[in-house]
Design an enzyme around this catalytic site. Sequence first.
Site, PDB file in Angstrom:
ATOM      1  N   ASP A  57     -16.481  -8.943 -61.485  1.00  0.00           N
ATOM      2  CA  ASP A  57     -15.079  -9.029 -61.256  1.00  0.00           C
ATOM      3  C   ASP A  57     -14.375  -9.167 -62.713  1.00  0.00           C
ATOM      4  OD1 ASP A  57     -12.838  -9.605 -59.840  1.00  0.00           O
ATOM      5  OD2 ASP A  57     -13.178 -11.382 -58.935  1.00  0.00           O
ATOM      6  N   TYR A 147       3.444  -1.676 -58.616  1.00  0.00           N
ATOM      7  CA  TYR A 147       2.749  -1.242 -59.328  1.00  0.00           C
ATOM      8  C   TYR A 147       3.222   0.015 -60.354  1.00  0.00           C
ATOM      9  CZ  TYR A 147      -1.582   1.889 -58.516  1.00  0.00           C
ATOM     10  OH  TYR A 147      -2.698   2.819 -58.288  1.00  0.00           O
ATOM     11  N   LYS A 151       0.990   0.219 -64.231  1.00  0.00           N
ATOM     12  CA  LYS A 151       0.371   1.496 -64.526  1.00  0.00           C
ATOM     13  C   LYS A 151       1.146   2.308 -65.335  1.00  0.00           C
ATOM     14  CE  LYS A 151      -2.856   2.107 -61.263  1.00  0.00           C
ATOM     15  NZ  LYS A 151      -4.519   1.953 -62.197  1.00  0.00           N
TER      16      LYS A 151
END
Length: 226
Positions: A57, A147, A151
């Site tokens: 993870d 988001y 990015k």
Amino acid sequence: MNLSGARILVTGASGALGGRIARNLCDNGSRLCVSGRNGERLRAIAAELDASSMPGDLREVDAAMDIVDAAVEHLGGLDGVVHAAGVVAFGPIDDLSDATLAELVEVNLMAPIRLTRAAASRLAEGGVIVSLSAVVATIPTAGMAAYSAVKAGLTAFDQAAGRELRRRGIRLLDVCPPHTATGLETRPIAGTAPKLPPGRDPDEIVARIVAAMRDDTARAVSFDDR
């Protein structure tokens, strides 16, 4: 890079795009170590590709180093790393919770930075790191503000770190695919997807990524040709 016999770690291999990348590399003769959070799907793809596997993870601080070390041990060295793990969230900014923001940052920014840092000291000269950002890094999208920001941060890191690594003979490929038909938008960690354009064929995206890995002059992969 000659992919035949190349020793490559693929993270996110239990996901739709990461799994396709691993299969394509296997078809090109690469030796693989695959990693992902979904143990059942990871075991299935490792068996399919006769690859070694390392569940992990990447939200955990030490996971990137542990996964890279395991890949080096299993493969006897490392020539390439493909980081294809990620999560998405949707919704207006006033609905964005701290927990959602933290997970977006941890999975989509901190994890690839840690992975690149871990791989940089393990890769042989001529090695390559593939980092999957997204088109929203340069075309921020309403309803995906956090988001898009995360990015954009990843692409900035990739571009700067790529200049550093180039001096060591290592390429860092920043990949900014458009919306791709992998179903990721149906599995957000928060919110509901806005109306999106038709997704690009994931096999086309994967083919472009693998072609760039072969091309020693490639420094990024964009998809602005439509």
